[in-house]
Design a protein around this motif. Sequence first.
Motif, short mmCIF file in Angstrom:
data_model
loop_
_atom_site.label_atom_id
_atom_site.label_comp_id
_atom_site.label_asym_id
_atom_site.label_seq_id
_atom_site.Cartn_x
_atom_site.Cartn_y
_atom_site.Cartn_z
N LEU A 158 0.88 -1.11 0.19
CA LEU A 158 -0.14 0.05 0.12
C LEU A 158 0.72 1.09 -0.10
N GLY A 159 1.91 1.32 0.78
CA GLY A 159 2.66 2.51 0.83
C GLY A 159 3.43 2.73 -0.34
N GLN A 160 3.66 1.59 -1.26
CA GLN A 160 4.60 1.72 -2.37
C GLN A 160 3.44 2.35 -3.61
N VAL A 161 2.38 1.75 -3.49
CA VAL A 161 1.25 2.05 -4.36
C VAL A 161 0.91 3.49 -4.24
N LYS A 162 0.86 4.01 -3.03
CA LYS A 162 0.65 5.32 -2.54
C LYS A 162 1.73 6.43 -3.16
N LEU A 163 3.04 6.07 -3.08
CA LEU A 163 3.95 6.80 -3.73
C LEU A 163 3.70 6.94 -5.23
N LEU A 164 3.38 5.81 -5.87
CA LEU A 164 3.32 5.84 -7.42
C LEU A 164 2.00 6.77 -7.62
N ASN A 165 1.06 6.73 -6.81
CA ASN A 165 -0.19 7.35 -7.24
C ASN A 165 0.08 8.79 -6.98
N GLN A 166 1.30 9.31 -6.40
CA GLN A 166 1.43 10.60 -6.13
C GLN A 166 2.58 11.27 -6.89
N ARG A 167 2.76 10.53 -7.85
CA ARG A 167 3.99 11.06 -8.81
C ARG A 167 3.39 12.07 -9.81
N VAL A 168 4.33 13.01 -10.03
CA VAL A 168 4.02 14.06 -11.20
C VAL A 168 5.34 14.35 -11.74
N SER A 169 5.40 14.67 -12.72
CA SER A 169 6.58 14.84 -13.61
C SER A 169 7.31 16.08 -12.83
N ILE A 170 8.43 15.95 -13.18
CA ILE A 170 9.41 17.07 -12.54
C ILE A 170 9.06 18.42 -13.02
N GLU A 171 8.65 18.35 -14.06
CA GLU A 171 8.30 19.94 -14.84
C GLU A 171 7.02 20.29 -14.29
N LYS A 172 6.11 19.42 -13.89
CA LYS A 172 4.87 19.77 -13.32
C LYS A 172 5.12 20.07 -11.95
N ALA A 173 6.03 19.62 -11.20
CA ALA A 173 6.37 19.75 -9.98
C ALA A 173 6.82 21.29 -9.65
N LEU A 174 7.72 21.52 -10.72
CA LEU A 174 8.25 22.90 -10.65
C LEU A 174 7.18 24.05 -10.66
N GLU A 216 15.48 24.18 -3.66
CA GLU A 216 14.69 22.85 -3.91
C GLU A 216 14.51 22.99 -5.44
N ARG A 217 14.30 24.15 -5.93
CA ARG A 217 14.04 24.12 -7.28
C ARG A 217 15.46 23.82 -8.24
N LYS A 218 16.45 24.45 -7.66
CA LYS A 218 17.61 24.22 -8.35
C LYS A 218 18.09 22.73 -8.22
N LYS A 219 17.80 22.01 -7.28
CA LYS A 219 18.22 20.54 -7.07
C LYS A 219 17.11 19.69 -8.17
N LEU A 220 15.89 19.99 -8.16
CA LEU A 220 15.21 19.13 -9.14
C LEU A 220 15.71 19.68 -10.51
N LYS A 221 16.01 20.56 -10.99
CA LYS A 221 16.45 20.94 -12.38
C LYS A 221 17.72 20.43 -12.68
N MET A 222 18.54 20.09 -11.41
CA MET A 222 19.81 19.54 -11.85
C MET A 222 19.61 17.95 -12.08
N VAL A 223 18.50 17.21 -11.87
CA VAL A 223 18.37 15.70 -12.05
C VAL A 223 18.44 15.47 -13.44
N SER A 224 17.89 16.24 -14.38
CA SER A 224 18.32 16.03 -15.70
C SER A 224 19.71 15.90 -16.19
N GLN A 225 20.59 16.96 -15.51
CA GLN A 225 21.89 17.11 -15.82
C GLN A 225 22.80 15.92 -15.29
N ILE A 226 22.42 15.55 -14.09
CA ILE A 226 22.85 14.31 -13.59
C ILE A 226 22.74 13.15 -14.27
N LYS A 227 21.57 12.81 -14.87
CA LYS A 227 21.32 11.64 -15.73
C LYS A 227 22.03 11.82 -16.74
#
Length: 359
Positions: free
Chosen positions: A37-53, A62-73
Amino acid sequence: MEFLFVKQKNKKIQILIFSFLFLTGCKDMQYLAHVSLGQVKLLNQRVSIEKALEKYELTESERKKLKMVSQIKKFALEKLKLDIDEDIYSTYVKLDEAYVSYLLRVAYAYELKAYKWNFPFIGYTPYKGFFDKEKAKEAAKFFPKDKYDTLVRGVAAYSTLNWFEDSILSSMLSYDESDFVVTVFHELAHTVLFFKDHIDFNERFAEFVGRRSAELFYLEKEGAESETLQKMHGEWEDELLFSSFMTTEYGELDEWYKQNKGKVTPEMKQKRLKDIQNRFLRNIQPNLKTNSYHYFSKIKLNNARLLSYRSYKHNTGEFEKLFDSPQVNKSISAFVEYCSQFEEEEDPEVALSEAVKDL
């Protein structure tokens, strides 16, 4: 059971949950329902990083770190040549509290030995995860204090080995920037190479890859004179010093328990553990370059907490020796490839020790 189908049509998820249910006895059904249930709850709460911003009120940090994720990948894929899933960390989950989950660790009271659980896919683990702190505390009560030491601690990040296309969690954004970058690389490393039944080795492997990858990331991003990089170098020197100290202490404490089997009293044990902290305070803390481990002399130690450290801070110097060897030559991809030969070994830790003797 309704939780199997809540907004979830992903076959991979259904297979995993059904496997847990059919491969585990009835006594664990409540636990499995809880984590599913905990894992499914997390899955249901997901939004794209773009939408989260756009959607969430975030600090500039926090915004800077989220924007860095694509650079890290991108860096992991193109520069480090790591075989990661491009869809990993494309989403964000805003949690209701500071931690995503809580780990229960259990150790035998008079042995430096972990109590282990066995789970499908990942094998034996020295901890059990919960999405609720009180459930973790309740589970700890099943282990009598005269026979076991326990530790419950919050976790800000964890990996499903990308079974569920892992998300960036709001708890991860509480780290300072460089620690956040290390954490992302650490979790990516888990998806690249995983040693079943050897969780401690997995953690040390991922911690090494995470830290070394983050250093290379900042070297390219900010240059050799980067203040961030200099800070990280100091932290890494402290990491190696603390790991060397703790590796010696683990061995000596293990031998002490064996030599005094059946004779150790709670008072003797606490004095022996306090001696470890006193040696740290006297011999290690004055040589630290950062404040990373200054708290160590003040916390209350027990075997479970020591083994928690051991998961991450044991024989780090052997990974360093391998990384610096001519065969690897400070290449993350070469390091991962070299370590992959230990997958079929009965004990990858022993295999690594034997390998570095000849380097």
